[in-house]
Motif scaffolding. Structure first.
Motif, PDB file in Angstrom:
ATOM      1  N   ALA A 224      -6.837 -18.082   1.005  1.00 14.67           N
ATOM      2  CA  ALA A 224      -7.327 -19.436   0.797  1.00 14.67           C
ATOM      3  C   ALA A 224      -7.602 -20.157   2.109  1.00 14.67           C
ATOM      4  N   ALA A 225      -6.897 -19.781   3.193  1.00 20.12           N
ATOM      5  CA  ALA A 225      -7.083 -20.437   4.495  1.00 20.12           C
ATOM      6  C   ALA A 225      -6.495 -19.553   5.584  1.00 20.12           C
ATOM      7  N   THR A 226      -6.986 -19.740   6.792  1.00 20.27           N
ATOM      8  CA  THR A 226      -6.444 -19.061   7.968  1.00 20.27           C
ATOM      9  C   THR A 226      -6.042 -20.117   8.984  1.00 20.27           C
ATOM     10  N   VAL A 227      -4.809 -20.047   9.453  1.00 24.27           N
ATOM     11  CA  VAL A 227      -4.266 -21.028  10.389  1.00 24.27           C
ATOM     12  C   VAL A 227      -3.987 -20.339  11.721  1.00 24.27           C
ATOM     13  N   GLU A 228      -4.461 -20.917  12.807  1.00 17.74           N
ATOM     14  CA  GLU A 228      -4.221 -20.346  14.127  1.00 17.74           C
ATOM     15  C   GLU A 228      -2.824 -20.699  14.603  1.00 17.74           C
ATOM     16  N   LEU A 229      -2.142 -19.728  15.182  1.00  9.19           N
ATOM     17  CA  LEU A 229      -0.822 -19.926  15.760  1.00  9.19           C
ATOM     18  C   LEU A 229      -0.948 -20.014  17.281  1.00  9.19           C
ATOM     19  N   PRO A 230       0.036 -20.618  17.955  1.00 12.31           N
ATOM     20  CA  PRO A 230      -0.032 -20.742  19.407  1.00 12.31           C
ATOM     21  C   PRO A 230      -0.100 -19.382  20.094  1.00 12.31           C
ATOM     22  N   ALA A 231      -0.794 -19.347  21.212  1.00  9.92           N
ATOM     23  CA  ALA A 231      -0.876 -18.115  21.996  1.00  9.92           C
ATOM     24  C   ALA A 231       0.503 -17.751  22.519  1.00  9.92           C
ATOM     25  N   GLY A 232       0.743 -16.454  22.701  1.00  8.44           N
ATOM     26  CA  GLY A 232       2.034 -15.997  23.202  1.00  8.44           C
ATOM     27  C   GLY A 232       2.061 -14.495  23.306  1.00  8.44           C
ATOM     28  N   ASP A 233       3.263 -13.957  23.513  1.00  9.81           N
ATOM     29  CA  ASP A 233       3.381 -12.520  23.736  1.00  9.81           C
ATOM     30  C   ASP A 233       3.639 -11.737  22.461  1.00  9.81           C
ATOM     31  N   GLY A 234       3.613 -12.398  21.304  1.00 11.92           N
ATOM     32  CA  GLY A 234       3.644 -11.670  20.040  1.00 11.92           C
ATOM     33  C   GLY A 234       4.985 -11.510  19.386  1.00 11.92           C
ATOM     34  N   PHE A 235       6.075 -12.042  19.973  1.00 11.00           N
ATOM     35  CA  PHE A 235       7.383 -11.872  19.358  1.00 11.00           C
ATOM     36  C   PHE A 235       7.493 -12.756  18.112  1.00 11.00           C
ATOM     37  N   ALA A 236       7.841 -12.159  16.988  1.00 10.18           N
ATOM     38  CA  ALA A 236       7.945 -12.891  15.726  1.00 10.18           C
ATOM     39  C   ALA A 236       9.390 -12.970  15.286  1.00 10.18           C
ATOM     40  N   GLY A 237       9.778 -14.115  14.752  1.00 10.66           N
ATOM     41  CA  GLY A 237      11.146 -14.293  14.305  1.00 10.66           C
ATOM     42  C   GLY A 237      11.284 -14.380  12.808  1.00 10.66           C
ATOM     43  N   PHE A 238      10.553 -15.295  12.161  1.00 10.04           N
ATOM     44  CA  PHE A 238      10.659 -15.457  10.715  1.00 10.04           C
ATOM     45  C   PHE A 238       9.486 -16.279  10.218  1.00 10.04           C
ATOM     46  N   VAL A 239       9.269 -16.226   8.908  1.00 12.00           N
ATOM     47  CA  VAL A 239       8.356 -17.118   8.194  1.00 12.00           C
ATOM     48  C   VAL A 239       9.135 -17.637   6.997  1.00 12.00           C
ATOM     49  N   GLU A 240       9.299 -18.950   6.890  1.00 12.34           N
ATOM     50  CA  GLU A 240      10.033 -19.550   5.778  1.00 12.34           C
ATOM     51  C   GLU A 240       9.324 -20.820   5.331  1.00 12.34           C
ATOM     52  N   VAL A 241       9.417 -21.135   4.037  1.00 13.22           N
ATOM     53  CA  VAL A 241       8.798 -22.332   3.478  1.00 13.22           C
ATOM     54  C   VAL A 241       9.881 -23.319   3.058  1.00 13.22           C
ATOM     55  N   ASP A 242       9.715 -24.573   3.449  1.00  7.36           N
ATOM     56  CA  ASP A 242      10.604 -25.650   3.021  1.00  7.36           C
ATOM     57  C   ASP A 242      10.269 -25.983   1.570  1.00  7.36           C
ATOM     58  N   PRO A 243      11.170 -25.709   0.631  1.00  4.53           N
ATOM     59  CA  PRO A 243      10.847 -25.943  -0.784  1.00  4.53           C
ATOM     60  C   PRO A 243      10.642 -27.412  -1.118  1.00  4.53           C
ATOM     61  N   ARG A 244      11.171 -28.282  -0.288  1.00  2.90           N
ATOM     62  CA  ARG A 244      11.057 -29.717  -0.557  1.00  2.90           C
ATOM     63  C   ARG A 244       9.643 -30.233  -0.313  1.00  2.90           C
ATOM     64  N   THR A 245       8.998 -29.731   0.726  1.00  6.33           N
ATOM     65  CA  THR A 245       7.696 -30.258   1.141  1.00  6.33           C
ATOM     66  C   THR A 245       6.577 -29.230   1.126  1.00  6.33           C
ATOM     67  N   GLY A 246       6.931 -27.960   1.095  1.00 10.92           N
ATOM     68  CA  GLY A 246       5.924 -26.918   1.206  1.00 10.92           C
ATOM     69  C   GLY A 246       5.534 -26.599   2.625  1.00 10.92           C
ATOM     70  N   ALA A 247       6.175 -27.228   3.605  1.00 10.55           N
ATOM     71  CA  ALA A 247       5.873 -26.937   5.008  1.00 10.55           C
ATOM     72  C   ALA A 247       6.335 -25.531   5.356  1.00 10.55           C
ATOM     73  N   VAL A 248       5.559 -24.828   6.176  1.00 11.63           N
ATOM     74  CA  VAL A 248       5.896 -23.468   6.575  1.00 11.63           C
ATOM     75  C   VAL A 248       6.387 -23.483   8.016  1.00 11.63           C
ATOM     76  N   TRP A 249       7.538 -22.854   8.247  1.00 11.35           N
ATOM     77  CA  TRP A 249       8.167 -22.761   9.566  1.00 11.35           C
ATOM     78  C   TRP A 249       8.019 -21.325  10.050  1.00 11.35           C
ATOM     79  N   VAL A 250       7.484 -21.169  11.259  1.00 10.93           N
ATOM     80  CA  VAL A 250       7.248 -19.845  11.821  1.00 10.93           C
ATOM     81  C   VAL A 250       7.972 -19.732  13.161  1.00 10.93           C
ATOM     82  N   GLY A 251       8.889 -18.769  13.248  1.00 13.41           N
ATOM     83  CA  GLY A 251       9.572 -18.511  14.511  1.00 13.41           C
ATOM     84  C   GLY A 251       8.715 -17.635  15.399  1.00 13.41           C
ATOM     85  N   LEU A 252       8.376 -18.134  16.580  1.00 17.52           N
ATOM     86  CA  LEU A 252       7.520 -17.416  17.525  1.00 17.52           C
ATOM     87  C   LEU A 252       8.103 -17.532  18.923  1.00 17.52           C
ATOM     88  N   ASP A 253       8.313 -16.398  19.583  1.00 14.04           N
ATOM     89  CA  ASP A 253       8.792 -16.419  20.969  1.00 14.04           C
ATOM     90  C   ASP A 253      10.055 -17.285  21.039  1.00 14.04           C
TER      91      ASP A 253
END
Length: 501
Positions: A224-253
């Motif tokens: 449905a959509a593509t969102v750009e993430l900040p530039a970096g060296d590619g280390f990924a931590g997690f992807v989680e959604v806040d059930p209260r608001t629908g906001a997505v939290w992405v751990g990067l570097d």
């Protein structure tokens, strides 16, 4: 948890030396509490569950489930499997270690991902390399099957009863738990991990190699959509959604980047370590993030210790002082996390030490501020710059005190109102509304959508690990509750795991 966190030693004042007391027969070890300023106290260290990979506090039975590997330093015993623990003492109530292989033959296996809680008790979980199983306390062996295709890199709850979503690298598929039969699938340009938002019927799929986040329509299984993430060296931590608001939290570097339900960037929190696990508590509007030290002595600032940080989801400011997690580093795997509804108790898995640390809040939590009221004036050390040049990110509102877990950039706008939810499948591991009484509703219950950005959307799991934080979801209405419970119960009946009576 995905194997892929900040340290602030000055933020924690040790009031006594961390001298371990005698272990119980279960392997649980307790230590003296470490006091923090308006933070959390360490009230126990459990060594009874091998090398923890994922945690879930069951919303109905209140048991702590741990998916674990074996620890090589204990060659006399194999500790791999799915463990059921007393959440207060760490005493092992039971272990399910026998799981079907690709031919159906049982053997001892590790468990890596807890996908969802089953009604009453038990969980859906994943095990290497492509296994999807169900089990509960007292089972001699797990029921399960292997999904066809490549190695499973992530699992989450499906929107239909008795289904899961599976990532096999960039391939996202919907599969039935009973028999792991694959239905629909979607191949993305890259990535290997995701978070599910059943309320808004979306899947957020992370492609950190290309620094992108794909929003997938979970109904049609199309991008449905593509969102750009900040530039970096590619280390990924997690992807989680806040059930209260629908906001997505992405751990990067060394940052956590936050986007709202529409994909617009809200801001980020930054620190000197690696963000490796996150859970949400709807009752307080708070996000819990585990930052792991890199464990690399050659890396500047590395001291081998991790930390637990708590943020207000409304403005990304610190809700409490960070709590140091001694010895929690990322060299032997990612941390895991479970949060009791209301945030009174938190459990943090440390693979490097083979421990689960139990923490209790030292002061009552205040409610999260109204997102429309502007930035909080709480104890945040000050915002840090959003690592992305996205123009939608809010500007910094004050000087940074340096790379600490409390550094944050505030939201540029309040979260969007949520859509009307459909009843999701039983939630996995994340936090939820205030605790339900014993015998309360099963996980995955739907409820009315939020009327605005400051109104929680009850029963909205964010990821396969949602229930691991102890979600206590609002009851489903009418036949929706029966359909969801019946769908998951059918899985266990068909696999021969439900006993009469």
């Amino acid at each position: 948890m995905k194997p892929h966190a900040p340290v602030l030693a000055s933020a924690l004042v040790l009031v006594c030396a961390p001298v371990a007391l005698a272990a119980t027969g279960s392997g649980a070890v307790t230590q003296p509490s470490r006091a923090t300023a308006a933070g959390y106290l360490e009230t126990g260290v459990f060594t009874s569950a091998g090398k923890p990979r994922d945690l879930l506090l069951h919303p109905d039975s209140k048991k702590l489930y741990a998916a674990s590997d074996d620890r090589p330093e204990t060659p006399e015993v194999n500790e791999s499997g799915l463990h059921v623990l007393d959440p207060k003492t760490g005493t092992v109530r039971g272990t399910v270690s026998q799981m079907p292989g690709p031919t159906g033959a049982l053997s001892r296996r590790a468990a890596h991902r807890i996908v969802a809680a089953l009604p009453g008790d038990g969980v859906v979980f994943g095990y290497p390399l492509r296994g999807i199983g169900t089990a509960e306390e007292g089972d001699a062996a797990a029921s399960g099957a292997w999904i066809k295709g490549g190695t499973v890199t992530d699992l989450g709850p499906g929107l239909a009863p008795g289904t899961v979503l599976a990532a096999q690298g960039p391939v996202l598929s919907e599969a039935a738990v009973d028999g792991a039969v694959v239905g629909r699938s979607l191949t993305l340009e890259g990535g290997d991990s995701f978070a599910v938002d059943p309320v808004r019927k979306a899947v957020w799929f992370a492609d950190t190699g290309n620094r992108r986040l794909y929003k997938v329509d979970a109904v049609t299984l199309t991008v449905a959509a593509t969102v750009e993430l900040p530039a970096g060296d590619g280390f990924a931590g997690f992807v989680e959604v806040d059930p209260r608001t629908g906001a997505v939290w992405v751990g990067l570097d060394t940052s956590v980047v936050v986007h709202d339900a529409a994909g617009r960037r809200i801001g980020a929190v930054s620190g000197p370590d690696l963000p490796r696990a996150a859970r949400f508590d709807e009752a307080t509007g708070q996000a819990f993030v585990v930052w792991q030290d890199s464990g690399d002595p050659a890396r500047a600032g590395s001291d081998g210790n991790g930390s637990l940080a708590v943020y207000r989801t409304a403005d990304l400011t610190e809700a409490t002082k960070p709590t140091v997690l001694p010895g929690n580093h990322a060299q032997l795997g990612a941390a895991s996390l479970a949060v009791q509804p209301g945030g009174e108790v938190v459990w943090v898995g440390g693979p490097a030490q083979g421990t689960i640390t139990r923490l209790e809040r030292s002061a009552p939590a205040g409610p999260s501020p109204d997102p429309s009221a502007g930035p909080s004036t709480g104890p945040s050390t000050g915002p840090s710059p959003d690592p992305s040049p996205d123009v939608s990110a809010a500007p910094s509102t004050g000087p940074s005190n340096g790379p600490t877990p409390g550094s944050s950039s505030g939201p540029s706008r309040p979260p969007e109102p949520s859509e009307s939810p459909l009843p999701p499948v039983p939630a996995g591991s994340t936090s939820g509304p205030a605790p339900a009484p014993a015998g309360g509703p099963a996980p995955g219950g739907g409820g009315p959508a939020a009327d605005g950005p400051d109104v929680p959307a009850p029963g909205a799991p964010a990821h396969g690990s949602l229930a691991a934080s102890g979600v206590a979801v609002a009851a489903l209405a009418g036949t929706a509750a029966a359909l969801v419970a019946a769908g998951w119960m059918l899985v266990r009946i068909r696999r021969g795991t439900v006993e009469p009576g």
